[in-house]
Design a protein around this motif. Structure first.
Motif, short mmCIF file in Angstrom:
data_model
loop_
_atom_site.label_atom_id
_atom_site.label_comp_id
_atom_site.label_asym_id
_atom_site.label_seq_id
_atom_site.Cartn_x
_atom_site.Cartn_y
_atom_site.Cartn_z
N PRO A 30 0.80 -1.23 0.00
CA PRO A 30 0.00 0.00 0.00
C PRO A 30 0.84 1.28 0.00
CG PRO A 30 -0.90 -1.56 1.57
CD PRO A 30 0.40 -2.14 1.08
N GLY A 31 2.11 1.19 0.32
CA GLY A 31 2.95 2.38 0.34
C GLY A 31 3.79 2.59 -0.91
N CYS A 32 3.72 1.65 -1.85
CA CYS A 32 4.52 1.77 -3.07
C CYS A 32 4.11 3.03 -3.84
CB CYS A 32 4.36 0.53 -3.96
SG CYS A 32 5.37 -0.84 -3.41
N GLY A 33 5.09 3.80 -4.20
CA GLY A 33 4.87 5.04 -4.93
C GLY A 33 5.08 6.28 -4.07
N LEU A 34 5.11 6.11 -2.75
CA LEU A 34 5.24 7.26 -1.86
C LEU A 34 6.56 8.00 -2.06
CD1 LEU A 34 4.19 9.01 0.48
CD2 LEU A 34 5.21 7.37 2.05
N LEU A 52 1.26 9.41 -8.72
CA LEU A 52 2.09 8.36 -8.14
C LEU A 52 1.54 7.85 -6.81
CD1 LEU A 52 5.59 9.84 -8.96
CD2 LEU A 52 4.62 7.72 -9.88
N TYR A 53 1.06 8.76 -5.99
CA TYR A 53 0.56 8.37 -4.66
C TYR A 53 -0.37 9.48 -4.15
CZ TYR A 53 0.74 5.82 -0.25
OH TYR A 53 0.41 5.07 0.86
N PRO A 54 -1.67 9.31 -4.32
CA PRO A 54 -2.61 10.38 -4.00
C PRO A 54 -2.60 10.86 -2.55
CG PRO A 54 -3.68 8.64 -5.26
CD PRO A 54 -2.32 8.14 -4.90
N ALA A 55 -2.09 10.09 -1.64
CA ALA A 55 -2.13 10.47 -0.22
C ALA A 55 -0.94 11.33 0.21
CB ALA A 55 -2.20 9.22 0.65
N ILE A 88 -7.13 9.84 5.17
CA ILE A 88 -5.90 9.43 4.47
C ILE A 88 -5.83 7.91 4.37
CG2 ILE A 88 -3.38 9.40 4.65
CD1 ILE A 88 -3.67 12.26 5.91
N ALA A 89 -6.20 7.22 5.43
CA ALA A 89 -6.23 5.75 5.37
C ALA A 89 -7.20 5.29 4.28
CB ALA A 89 -6.62 5.18 6.73
N SER A 90 -8.31 5.97 4.14
CA SER A 90 -9.28 5.63 3.10
C SER A 90 -8.70 5.87 1.71
CB SER A 90 -10.56 6.46 3.26
OG SER A 90 -11.16 6.21 4.49
N ILE A 91 -8.00 6.98 1.52
CA ILE A 91 -7.36 7.27 0.24
C ILE A 91 -6.35 6.17 -0.10
CG2 ILE A 91 -5.78 8.85 -0.97
CD1 ILE A 91 -7.12 11.14 0.61
N ILE A 94 -8.27 2.88 -1.01
CA ILE A 94 -8.91 2.98 -2.34
C ILE A 94 -7.86 2.94 -3.43
CG2 ILE A 94 -10.20 4.54 -3.85
CD1 ILE A 94 -11.74 5.40 -1.26
N ASN A 95 -6.76 3.66 -3.25
CA ASN A 95 -5.68 3.66 -4.24
C ASN A 95 -5.08 2.27 -4.40
OD1 ASN A 95 -3.73 5.03 -6.03
ND2 ASN A 95 -2.26 4.53 -4.41
N TYR A 96 -4.90 1.56 -3.29
CA TYR A 96 -4.32 0.21 -3.34
C TYR A 96 -5.25 -0.76 -4.06
CZ TYR A 96 -1.81 -3.95 -1.84
OH TYR A 96 -1.11 -5.13 -1.82
N ILE A 97 -6.53 -0.69 -3.76
CA ILE A 97 -7.50 -1.55 -4.45
C ILE A 97 -7.51 -1.23 -5.94
CG2 ILE A 97 -9.98 -2.04 -4.70
CD1 ILE A 97 -10.15 -1.65 -1.61
N TYR A 98 -7.45 0.04 -6.28
CA TYR A 98 -7.42 0.45 -7.69
C TYR A 98 -6.17 -0.10 -8.38
CZ TYR A 98 -6.94 3.43 -11.79
OH TYR A 98 -6.77 3.88 -13.07
#
Length: 106
Positions: A30-34, A52-55, A88-91, A94-98
């Motif tokens: 879930p943190g890839c791209g940060l 790259l990482y919306p959060a 932020i956890a929700s973002i 959602i990004n990870y599921i996407y």
């Protein structure tokens, strides 16, 4: 001066921490791209950072606000930090599921 900054950013991009999940299991965490997102933000490329990482930007705001809250003890600071954290956890989720869904399509 600009050349020196580019050299720093080039050096920084070559020294990212490796993702253990990707290395061991073969898929993003879930943190890839940060890291790449933070680098893009430091270079002033807000759109690329969000791609790259919306959060990244909300996380940056949360960190700054938390530090200010620790210094000035805002009246509703703790509640706002909790709300931001949940958002932020929700973002991130959602990004990870996407990412998982779009990766499995190809």
């Amino acid at each position: 001066m600009l050349h020196q900054n580019n050299t720093f950013f080039d050096w920084l991009s070559k020294h990212f921490l490796a993702c253990p999940s990707k290395a061991l299991l073969g898929f993003d965490c879930p943190g890839c791209g940060l890291q790449r997102s933070v680098l893009a933000l430091l270079q002033g490329d807000v759109v690329r950072s969000l791609q790259l990482y919306p959060a990244t930007m909300p996380l940056t705001f949360l960190i700054i606000f938390t530090l200010l809250h620790l210094k000035f003890n805002f009246k509703f600071g703790a509640q706002l930090i909790k709300i931001l954290f949940i958002g932020i956890a929700s973002i991130i989720l959602i990004n990870y599921i996407y990412k998982i869904y779009t990766h499995n399509l190809y």
